[in-house]
Design a protein around this motif. Structure first.
Motif, PDB file in Angstrom:
ATOM      1  N   THR A 112      47.374  43.004  29.695  1.00  0.00           N
ATOM      2  CA  THR A 112      45.949  43.324  29.710  1.00  0.00           C
ATOM      3  C   THR A 112      45.157  42.195  30.361  1.00  0.00           C
ATOM      4  OG1 THR A 112      45.492  42.301  27.559  1.00  0.00           O
ATOM      5  CG2 THR A 112      46.253  44.598  27.555  1.00  0.00           C
ATOM      6  N   ARG A 113      43.930  42.521  30.730  1.00  0.00           N
ATOM      7  CA  ARG A 113      43.084  41.496  31.351  1.00  0.00           C
ATOM      8  C   ARG A 113      42.816  40.343  30.380  1.00  0.00           C
ATOM      9  NH1 ARG A 113      40.265  41.448  35.884  1.00  0.00           N
ATOM     10  NH2 ARG A 113      40.444  43.676  36.243  1.00  0.00           N
ATOM     11  N   GLU A 114      42.637  40.649  29.096  1.00  0.00           N
ATOM     12  CA  GLU A 114      42.417  39.594  28.105  1.00  0.00           C
ATOM     13  C   GLU A 114      43.636  38.683  28.006  1.00  0.00           C
ATOM     14  OE1 GLU A 114      41.353  39.060  23.342  1.00  0.00           O
ATOM     15  OE2 GLU A 114      41.845  41.033  24.155  1.00  0.00           O
TER      16      GLU A 114
ATOM     17  N   ASP B  29      39.149  46.087  39.545  1.00  0.00           N
ATOM     18  CA  ASP B  29      37.812  45.556  39.281  1.00  0.00           C
ATOM     19  C   ASP B  29      36.843  46.660  38.849  1.00  0.00           C
ATOM     20  OD1 ASP B  29      38.693  43.013  39.959  1.00  0.00           O
ATOM     21  OD2 ASP B  29      38.167  43.268  42.077  1.00  0.00           O
TER      22      ASP B  29
ATOM     23  N   GLU C 214      43.461  37.848  38.122  1.00  0.00           N
ATOM     24  CA  GLU C 214      44.144  38.953  38.783  1.00  0.00           C
ATOM     25  C   GLU C 214      45.650  38.713  38.729  1.00  0.00           C
ATOM     26  OE1 GLU C 214      40.682  39.617  42.236  1.00  0.00           O
ATOM     27  OE2 GLU C 214      42.731  39.023  42.775  1.00  0.00           O
TER      28      GLU C 214
ATOM     29  N   TYR D 217      47.631  46.423  40.190  1.00  0.00           N
ATOM     30  CA  TYR D 217      46.490  47.101  39.593  1.00  0.00           C
ATOM     31  C   TYR D 217      46.842  47.775  38.262  1.00  0.00           C
ATOM     32  CZ  TYR D 217      43.238  46.417  43.434  1.00  0.00           C
ATOM     33  OH  TYR D 217      42.373  45.868  44.352  1.00  0.00           O
TER      34      TYR D 217
ATOM     35  N   LEU E 179      45.833  38.214  30.346  1.00  0.00           N
ATOM     36  CA  LEU E 179      45.967  37.536  31.627  1.00  0.00           C
ATOM     37  C   LEU E 179      45.080  36.298  31.711  1.00  0.00           C
ATOM     38  CD1 LEU E 179      47.517  37.818  34.252  1.00  0.00           C
ATOM     39  CD2 LEU E 179      45.690  39.283  35.124  1.00  0.00           C
ATOM     40  N   GLU E 180      43.939  36.339  31.061  1.00  0.00           N
ATOM     41  CA  GLU E 180      43.060  35.170  31.050  1.00  0.00           C
ATOM     42  C   GLU E 180      43.727  33.977  30.365  1.00  0.00           C
ATOM     43  OE1 GLU E 180      40.301  34.754  32.597  1.00  0.00           O
ATOM     44  OE2 GLU E 180      39.851  36.816  33.202  1.00  0.00           O
TER      45      GLU E 180
ATOM     46  N   LEU F  76      44.062  47.291  35.845  1.00  0.00           N
ATOM     47  CA  LEU F  76      43.651  45.921  36.119  1.00  0.00           C
ATOM     48  C   LEU F  76      42.752  45.824  37.349  1.00  0.00           C
ATOM     49  CD1 LEU F  76      47.038  44.056  35.478  1.00  0.00           C
ATOM     50  CD2 LEU F  76      45.050  44.186  33.957  1.00  0.00           C
TER      51      LEU F  76
ATOM     52  N   ARG G 284      49.268  34.637  39.077  1.00  0.00           N
ATOM     53  CA  ARG G 284      47.947  34.868  38.490  1.00  0.00           C
ATOM     54  C   ARG G 284      46.931  34.154  39.370  1.00  0.00           C
ATOM     55  NH1 ARG G 284      44.318  31.901  35.717  1.00  0.00           N
ATOM     56  NH2 ARG G 284      43.155  32.823  33.965  1.00  0.00           N
TER      57      ARG G 284
END
Length: 380
Positions: free
Chosen positions: A176-178, A310, A157, A372, A180-181, A308, A149
């Motif tokens: 998901t991006r959420e 940008d 990312e 991605y 991953l945070e 994923l 990460r």
């Protein structure tokens, strides 16, 4: 650790001392997640270990190499006790059956080749367990997955692990991006499993020499058919083995015994040329076979896409990327053409053999490093 950080941040990316940073570690009882927990505890983090019981203890104890049940729960608890952090066991057996096992059985009966490990990460570990971590006021959740990460200009990312042989990005494309945070993967930067085991010995972990888990956790010895028979009585209905040109070559005892690309064990000896399973027709209960060239595929329909990148997925007519169609194959060049926000057609620059509905198609940048996202292959 895996992130290049501002000197004001701790190794997990937070602007406070490790002792004030709570980390829930998902512990399966294996060496990887145990090392993550021990490593973070050694660095002074407020570690809380959590292990999920995913299926019956007794049945799991009979299988070597299983995870998330029986002896593995005991091993995770022992590691937590010896390293001095709290540990909890959560009963997710019903959730796991509803969200993972039942779909696995139904997909197999429909002629697909499912990947339950992806669904487990997506629907259990990175959903319900992640929610539990938030309920415990954790700042993040760490796992023993081999993936990286990175902090990018548009947020977190996902990148392949340094050790290509251990990389697990294929199984984590639906993150998901959420999510991953909130997630951290402290092993993604290691160059080999030997480094992980060396850390396990350094911390004196009882699992330091424990074998890696093999196959799907609830499928003993990789015998999918026997599990499907137990879950869905009557699943092994007989049918015909049909050549792609229409000739009936024989009979079978259930399409659950076959996979696309299979050559051996077809039960149709006496033919001069080798034949392969090229398609499974669940509705007609037919196993369609043909010459190897019929396995070659260039156009792959993909749906349920998790993106994923940008820029928005549908903001371009096409994306030149690399894709993986199986976990054991390297990324191959392709062009991704969005059909909607969640569907696309993948055109492979070089044809691939044995592409099967139910498998994942995972997207990477052209050099094969950044993930991605990806989606599920279907018949179209």
């Amino acid at each position: 650790m895996t992130l290049e950080l501002d000197s004001r941040l701790n190794s997990l990316g937070f602007a406070k001392p490790p002792a004030e940073t709570r980390v829930v570690v998902a512990m399966s009882g294996g060496v990887d997640s145990s090392v993550v927990a021990a490593l973070l505890a050694d660095e002074g983090y407020d570690v809380v270990g959590v292990t999920l019981q995913l299926y019956d203890h007794g049945a799991a104890l009979a299988k070597k190499g299983a995870c998330c049940a029986g002896a593995d729960i005991h091993d995770a608890r022992r590691v937590a006790e010896e390293r001095g952090f709290p540990h909890y066991v959560l009963d997710y057996e019903n959730v796991f059956r509803d969200a993972v096992i039942d779909e696995f059985a139904d997909s197999y009966l429909a002629g697909a080749t499912p990947i339950p490990c992806v669904r487990c990460n997506e629907r259990v570990k990175f959903k319900d367990l992640l929610a539990t971590a938030r309920d415990l006021d954790a700042d993040c959740m760490a796992t023993g997955h081999y993936i990286q990460r990175h902090a990018g200009p548009q947020g977190a990312e996902l990148h392949r692990a340094v050790d290509a042989a251990r990389d697990q990005s294929y199984f984590l494309f639906s993150t998901t991006r959420e999510q991953l945070e909130f997630l951290r993967f402290p092993l993604g930067h290691l160059h080999s499993k030997a480094e992980t085991r060396a850390l396990a010995h350094r911390y004196g972990l009882i699992v330091a020499d424990k074998p890696d888990s093999q196959d799907i956790c609830f499928v003993p010895n990789g015998d999918y058919a026997s599990v499907i028979k137990k879950l869905r009585p009557g699943a092994a209905d007989p049918g015909e083995i049909v050549h792609a040109d229409g000739r009936v070559l024989g009979t079978h005892e259930g399409i659950i015994h076959y996979t696309v690309g299979q050559r051996r064990g077809l039960g149709i000896g006496g033919l001069s040329d080798p034949l392969y399973v090229v398609r499974l027709d669940a509705e007609k209960r037919q196993v369609i076979v043909g010459p190897r060239e019929l396995l070659a595929t260039r156009a792959v329909p993909v749906r349920e896409i998790n993106w994923l990148g940008d820029a928005p997925f549908a903001s371009r007519a096409e994306w030149p990327l690399s894709v993986k169609l199986r976990s054991t194959r390297p990324p191959t060049e392709a062009v991704l053409r969005p059909v909607s926000e969640t569907e696309a057609t993948v055109e492979l620059l070089s044809p691939e053999e044995g592409v099967s509905p139910g498998q994942a198609c995972v997207f990477y940048d052209p050099d094969g490093s950044r993930v991605y996202g990806g989606g599920w292959i279907w018949r179209g």
